[in-house]
Design a protein around this motif. Structure first.
Motif, PDB file in Angstrom:
ATOM      1  N   UNK A 197       0.763  -1.198   0.024  1.00 60.21           N
ATOM      2  CA  UNK A 197       0.045   0.001  -0.089  1.00 60.21           C
ATOM      3  C   UNK A 197       1.060   1.249  -0.006  1.00 60.21           C
ATOM      4  N   UNK A 198       2.148   1.119   0.572  1.00 60.61           N
ATOM      5  CA  UNK A 198       2.945   2.240   0.722  1.00 60.61           C
ATOM      6  C   UNK A 198       4.301   1.918   0.332  1.00 60.61           C
ATOM      7  N   UNK A 199       5.087   2.634  -0.787  1.00 62.20           N
ATOM      8  CA  UNK A 199       6.266   2.249  -1.186  1.00 62.20           C
ATOM      9  C   UNK A 199       7.210   3.256  -0.539  1.00 62.20           C
ATOM     10  N   UNK A 200       8.447   2.699  -0.135  1.00 66.54           N
ATOM     11  CA  UNK A 200       9.364   3.309   0.733  1.00 66.54           C
ATOM     12  C   UNK A 200      10.601   3.447  -0.008  1.00 66.54           C
ATOM     13  N   UNK A 201      11.343   4.587  -0.201  1.00 68.67           N
ATOM     14  CA  UNK A 201      12.549   4.820  -0.999  1.00 68.67           C
ATOM     15  C   UNK A 201      13.275   5.533  -0.001  1.00 68.67           C
ATOM     16  N   UNK A 256      -2.532   0.205  -5.052  1.00 68.59           N
ATOM     17  CA  UNK A 256      -3.391  -0.702  -4.202  1.00 68.59           C
ATOM     18  C   UNK A 256      -3.864   0.507  -2.991  1.00 68.59           C
ATOM     19  N   UNK A 257      -2.739   1.120  -2.428  1.00 69.98           N
ATOM     20  CA  UNK A 257      -2.875   2.484  -1.645  1.00 69.98           C
ATOM     21  C   UNK A 257      -3.791   3.331  -2.017  1.00 69.98           C
ATOM     22  N   UNK A 258      -3.817   3.874  -3.206  1.00 74.02           N
ATOM     23  CA  UNK A 258      -4.592   4.550  -3.562  1.00 74.02           C
ATOM     24  C   UNK A 258      -5.832   4.414  -3.720  1.00 74.02           C
ATOM     25  N   UNK A 259      -6.131   3.169  -4.194  1.00 71.92           N
ATOM     26  CA  UNK A 259      -7.424   2.765  -4.064  1.00 71.92           C
ATOM     27  C   UNK A 259      -8.093   2.608  -3.069  1.00 71.92           C
ATOM     28  N   UNK A 260      -7.269   2.037  -1.895  1.00 73.43           N
ATOM     29  CA  UNK A 260      -7.765   2.119  -0.382  1.00 73.43           C
ATOM     30  C   UNK A 260      -8.059   3.289   0.149  1.00 73.43           C
ATOM     31  N   UNK A 261      -7.297   4.318  -0.330  1.00 74.00           N
ATOM     32  CA  UNK A 261      -7.457   5.724   0.200  1.00 74.00           C
ATOM     33  C   UNK A 261      -8.912   6.334  -0.202  1.00 74.00           C
ATOM     34  N   UNK A 262      -9.047   6.054  -1.532  1.00 71.90           N
ATOM     35  CA  UNK A 262     -10.298   6.659  -2.182  1.00 71.90           C
ATOM     36  C   UNK A 262     -11.370   5.938  -1.380  1.00 71.90           C
TER      37      UNK A 262
END
Length: 70
Positions: free
Chosen positions: A1-5, A23-29
């Motif tokens: 859901x979150x990518x870390x760099x 997936x994170x954007x869809x869950x946020x919406x």
């Protein structure tokens, strides 16, 4: 859901950068839609006019005179 760099710092410590995945954007919406629905229903509940069958809500309690109860 979150990518870390991790990115090296320029003249200082490195930093982590975070970004939502698809997936994170869809869950946020989806959560934002649920929250908007909850907020709308709650606002409607709090600001709605009381039902006419509830006499205290429309007329208020009967006044007390000289300490006597109605």
């Amino acid at each position: 859901m979150v990518a870390v760099e991790w990115r090296a710092g320029e003249g200082g410590p490195g930093r982590k950068y975070y970004a939502l995945t698809d997936d994170g954007t869809r869950a946020w919406h989806a959560q934002a839609t649920r929250w908007a629905s909850f907020a709308r229903l709650t606002t409607d509940l709090v600001t709605s006019t009381p039902a006419a069958t509830d006499t205290h809500a429309t007329t208020g309690p009967k006044p007390v005179r000289n300490g006597a109860r109605p």
